[in-house]
Design an enzyme around this catalytic site. Structure first.
Site, PDB file in Angstrom:
ATOM      1  N   ASP A 229      30.386  71.358  16.929  1.00 59.99           N
ATOM      2  CA  ASP A 229      30.151  72.218  18.078  1.00 59.99           C
ATOM      3  C   ASP A 229      31.017  73.478  17.986  1.00 59.99           C
ATOM      4  O   ASP A 229      32.202  73.417  17.645  1.00 59.99           O
ATOM      5  CB  ASP A 229      30.503  71.430  19.347  1.00 59.99           C
ATOM      6  CG  ASP A 229      30.163  72.161  20.618  1.00 59.99           C
ATOM      7  OD1 ASP A 229      28.973  72.486  20.814  1.00 59.99           O
ATOM      8  OD2 ASP A 229      31.087  72.419  21.420  1.00 59.99           O
ATOM      9  N   GLU A 290      27.292  74.550  14.047  1.00 57.72           N
ATOM     10  CA  GLU A 290      26.692  75.299  15.142  1.00 57.72           C
ATOM     11  C   GLU A 290      27.518  76.576  15.278  1.00 57.72           C
ATOM     12  O   GLU A 290      28.624  76.562  15.812  1.00 57.72           O
ATOM     13  CB  GLU A 290      26.734  74.511  16.464  1.00 57.72           C
ATOM     14  CG  GLU A 290      26.019  75.265  17.581  1.00 57.72           C
ATOM     15  CD  GLU A 290      26.629  75.069  18.963  1.00 57.72           C
ATOM     16  OE1 GLU A 290      25.878  75.189  19.944  1.00 57.72           O
ATOM     17  OE2 GLU A 290      27.846  74.834  19.057  1.00 57.72           O
TER      18      GLU A 290
END
Length: 591
Positions: A229, A290
């Site tokens: 993330d 990401e």
């Protein structure tokens, strides 16, 4: 009827090689990965929130769909301020979702079905309920405990102003001021997201050591990889300088650079060290970035041979329903990835954006609203689904890896009329004072899935409960209403995934095809191996090459009075043209 685009007699003007065929044994180069958002996938205990046993009970659906791996969004112990992306304990399961035993059962069942499991890792920030942050708040300025996070004195005569002008991704300032035991205001701490998600300080070796330990914990349990993330956000520029640009989730920083809080050089050494760690484990464990970076060559740096394995292609995701934009995105993406020897990782939807079945039904098709409310323009549901199916069929014909977001195989749209009082996205609350710039948030794409049309809650939960309300119309999208039904979105996905594997499209070479007498703003034509992939973006149908074998189409094809096969607008087809008229690319596009 709009004028026909006739490519039936002279289908090619030229072939332009874009990407060479890349045969290779690594599974992650060609994988189809399915994202599970746990709280909305399947609820086993009736509390209205999806859980790990629920996921386990539905793994056969994913095996039947034909995917290679499953990425599971966070399930760690958390106060759930940001749906689990605020982690309080990285080595435990939140009771909402089950137990470590439940996870082990899920992993074992997935592996028995031939599915790999990728889990989410959230290294940019923790929850404010993490033991480290509680220790930091209890400790004095300058302490070792505070050194794990980014604490700074404020500006102004009494430190009453934030240390810099950075804004939270969720709206409002990126700094919150602490209060000391004596009730007096103290230092400020940085949080690029919600105030209950304090950013870690990755210049601290203790943070590095902790996350390597976390990686080992899950690798030792048998996970196959990590989706990282905010992978571009761990390192901040020295001095934390002011910055007046703007960064949005997925879209990144447009027209203003990446900013001093993102895409700093130091992140790459972190991932090199993680890659060295993963390479000590058997089975080709993977790292997936990401990274919301608009400039494709910058994204490609995350997937150099000694760093991560995949990075989401958000440039492709954010492309509008526009032939020239889609074509250029595909070409640029492959060129950037090829430069570092990495696969391109295609994606059209995820838990942070309006589903593509809804985006493509807007008047500005493919625009990226921050959620859709009842007072906003409502998408054309039929047109949006038609274009979404076409876009997916185009995506699954491209070389590289592909990600699917749960429910898109059912053609799910967003819930665009959700009552405001049930919203839970922190972006909705943090932008409450933003007036016309208030963000509706991501709840619309996170609504629990419909499995059974006639059951309460459409089979999501045994009690019919759901943590977010499901639209009444979700019943027609339910899995049991589509399985085995010719032409359904579910069957289209299943067939496309199987054909993709059978034809070797994920490792094939790609040529951009110029079609005779066609407007490039109306058609995208690509050749992967021997398959011609045509997407009609214009207002009129396209006449397909005579004698072609249509392998798969995203919607029904037509015929004209002369018996010619017509590709309708907003449709993609995979075809095998007559071999005697199939030219060879001039260079690297052919295997």
């Amino acid at each position: 009827m709009d004028a026909l685009l006739d490519v039936s007699t002279a289908p090619w003007v030229d072939l332009h090689p874009v990407h060479p065929a890349t045969p290779g044994a690594e599974w992650w180069r060609t994988a189809v990965v399915y994202q599970v958002y746990p709280r909305s996938f399947a609820d086993s205990d009736g509390d209205g929130i999806g859980d790990l046993p629920g996921i386990t009970s539905r793994l056969e659906h994913l095996a039947e769909l034909g995917v290679d791996a499953v990425w599971i969004s966070p399930f760690y112990r958390s106060p759930q301020v940001d749906a689990g992306y605020d982690v309080a304990d990285y080595r435990d399961i939140d009771p909402l979702f089950g137990t470590l035993t439940d996870f082990d059962d899920l992993l074992g069942r997935a592996h028995s079905l031939g599915l790999r499991i990728i889990i989410d890792l959230v290294p940019n920030h923790t929850s404010d309920e993490h033991a480290w942050f509680r220790q930091a708040l209890a400790a004095a300025p300058g302490s070792a405990e505070r050194g794990r996070y980014i604490f700074r004195p404020g500006r102004g005569a009494a430190g009453e102003l934030p240390p810099n002008n950075w804004k939270s991704i969720f709206g409002g300032p990126a700094w919150t001021r602490t209060t000391g035991p004596d009730g007096e205001p103290g230092e400020w701490y940085l949080h690029m997201f919600d105030s209950r998600q304090p950013d870690l300080d990755w210049s601290n070796p203790e943070v590095h050591e902790e996350f390597e330990s976390i990686l080992r914990f899950w690798l030792d349990r048998g996970v196959d990889g990590f989706r990282v993330d905010v992978a571009h956000g761990l390192v901040k520029a020295d001095g934390l300088p002011d910055w007046s640009g703007y960064t949005a989730m997925v879209e990144g920083s447009r027209d203003s650079g990446t900013g001093p809080m993102f895409d700093q050089e130091g992140v790459h050494e972190i991932y090199r060290s993680w890659r060295r760690l993963l390479d000590t484990y058997p089975g080709q464990r993977v790292l997936v970035a990401e990274a919301w970076i608009e400039h494709l060559p910058r994204i490609a740096r995350y997937v150099r041979p000694d760093e991560m394995h995949q990075a989401f292609n958000f440039t492709y995701l954010t492309s509008r329903w526009d032939a020239e934009e889609a074509r250029q995105s595909i070409i640029d993406s492959l060129e950037a990835s090829d430069a570092v020897g990495a696969p391109t990782t295609w994606v059209l939807s995820n838990h942070d954006v309006v589903r593509h079945a809804s985006r493509f039904g807007l008047s500005e098709a493919g625009s990226m609203p921050k959620g859709i409310a009842a007072s906003d323009e409502q998408p054309d549901e039929e047109l949006g689904l038609r274009r979404a199916r076409a876009a997916t069929l185009q995506m699954l014909a491209l070389p590289g890896a592909a990600y699917l977001y749960q429910g898109e195989e059912l053609g799910l749209p967003d819930h665009t009329t959700m009552p405001d009082e049930v919203r839970q996205d922190p972006a909705w609350f943090r932008t409450a004072d933003a007036g016309s710039d208030r963000e509706t948030g991501r709840d619309g794409c996170r609504v629990p899935l419909p499995w059974s049309a006639a059951e309460p809650g459409f089979g999501f939960s045994p009690t019919g409960s759901a943590w977010l309300p499901q639209p009444e119309g979700y019943g027609r999208y339910a899995l049991d209403a589509q399985r085995g039904v010719a032409g359904s979105t579910y069957e289209l996905y299943r067939q496309a995934v199987a054909l993709r594997r059978h034809l070797g499209l994920a490792s094939g070479g790609l040529d951009c095809v110029e079609l005779a007498d066609t407007d490039p703003s109306e058609v995208v034509a690509l050749r992967n191996r021997e398959v011609l992939v045509i997407t009609a973006y214009g207002p009129g149908p396209v006449v397909l090459p005579a004698g072609s074998d249509v392998l798969l189409a995203s919607d029904h094809l037509g015929t004209d009075a002369r018996g010619r096969t017509l590709l309708p607008p907003d449709t993609t087809a995979w075809i095998l043209p007559p071999t005697q008229r199939l030219p060879r690319a001039r260079s690297a596009g052919a295997e």
